[in-house]
Design a protein around this motif. Structure first.
Motif: not given
Length: 281
Positions: A222-226, A143-147, A3-9, A26-29
């Motif tokens: 998983p809530a944070a991942l979503f 490119n936007g983002g998620r907080i 779900l987070l391929d290519g993302k930096v968190a 997150f790393a697993r995703e």
């Protein structure tokens, strides 16, 4: 595909508990993760690089990518260095999870200024500073983002002996709502989780003495991942609460209220007489 391929968190307070569970998930995703943690005690005293380094080692042993950061979220300089760590290591920032926190519980009449200021600084000020620093980086990337912020049931409902913590967490709710409004045009979503879980910070509380494996950090991650993933779409300004296998939302609700004639001024006696009708939801 994760779900987070290519993302930096960036995940603050990720050396243990909920932050660690989030970092590993997150790393697993597929995310490349900045594991931030000062490594202090539950009350914020002291520092130790080992906690963050251990989580990085766990991620790398599983084939993921991560770097450690040991800066405090409670200073402008620390927040800037946390974001810069992500940029230096991975070139960008896509996700920020504000999870860092400490506890210094005392009843209102026994809480001193130092304990008040310390808790507010890490939870509320730290969330503000890291959100601001990360959002500026996200805006510059275009490119936007998620907080994802971390509030609390204590902040939503109050809790005995936690005036400092509850005030900080309630402030995070207000910050989340306002940041969601202001950053929406930049395609940055801002949401929060309100977890109930047995961690180093909460393990001695009565409600967790029999919790065992029913309310773990792994239930919360998983809530944070979503909220950090594209599955969240354009949803913003929400508080997603997790208590073991139960998931629900917190909202501020306005009662329908009771009206007098237009322009009429309520008296205190009338408020008392109509109290039930005024507050009924």
């Amino acid at each position: 595909m994760g779900l987070l391929d290519g993302k930096v968190a960036i995940i603050t307070g990720a050396g243990g508990g909920i932050g660690r569970a989030e970092a590993l998930l997150f790393a697993r995703e597929g995310a490349r993760v900045v594991v931030n943690d000062v490594g202090g005690a539950r009350d914020g005293v002291g520092a130790d690089d080992a906690m963050a380094r251990q989580v990085v080692a766990e991620i790398e042993a599983a084939g993921g990518k991560a770097v450690a950061n040991f800066d405090s979220v409670a200073t402008v300089e620390g927040a800037a260095r946390i974001v810069q760590t992500a940029v230096d290591a991975f070139g960008r920032v896509d996700v920020l999870v504000n999870n860092a926190g400490i506890l210094r519980d005392k009843t209102l009449l026994k809480t001193d200024e130092a304990n008040w200021d310390s808790v507010i600084a890490v939870h509320l000020k730290g969330t503000f500073l890291c959100t601001q620093a990360a959002a500026r980086q996200m805006v510059s990337q275009g490119n936007g983002g998620r907080i994802v912020n971390t509030t609390s049931v204590s902040g939503m409902l109050g809790n005995f002996g936690q005036s400092n913590y509850a005030a900080a967490k309630a402030g995070i709710y207000g910050l989340t709502r306002t940041a969601a409004i202001e950053l929406q045009k930049q395609r940055i979503t801002v949401n929060a989780v309100a977890p109930i879980a047995k961690t180093r910070m909460t393990e001695d509380l009565p409600m967790f003495q029999s919790a065992r494996d029913t309310m773990t950090p792994e239930h919360v991650a998983p809530a944070a991942l979503f909220l950090a993933s594209d599955l969240c779409a354009d949803r913003t300004g929400h508080v997603l609460a997790v208590a073991g296998s139960q998931m629900y939302a917190y909202k501020v609700v306005q009662s329908p209220g009771k009206f007098k004639d237009e322009g009429a001024v309520w008296t205190a006696s009338e408020i008392a007489e109509n109290w039930d009708a005024i507050v009924k939801v």
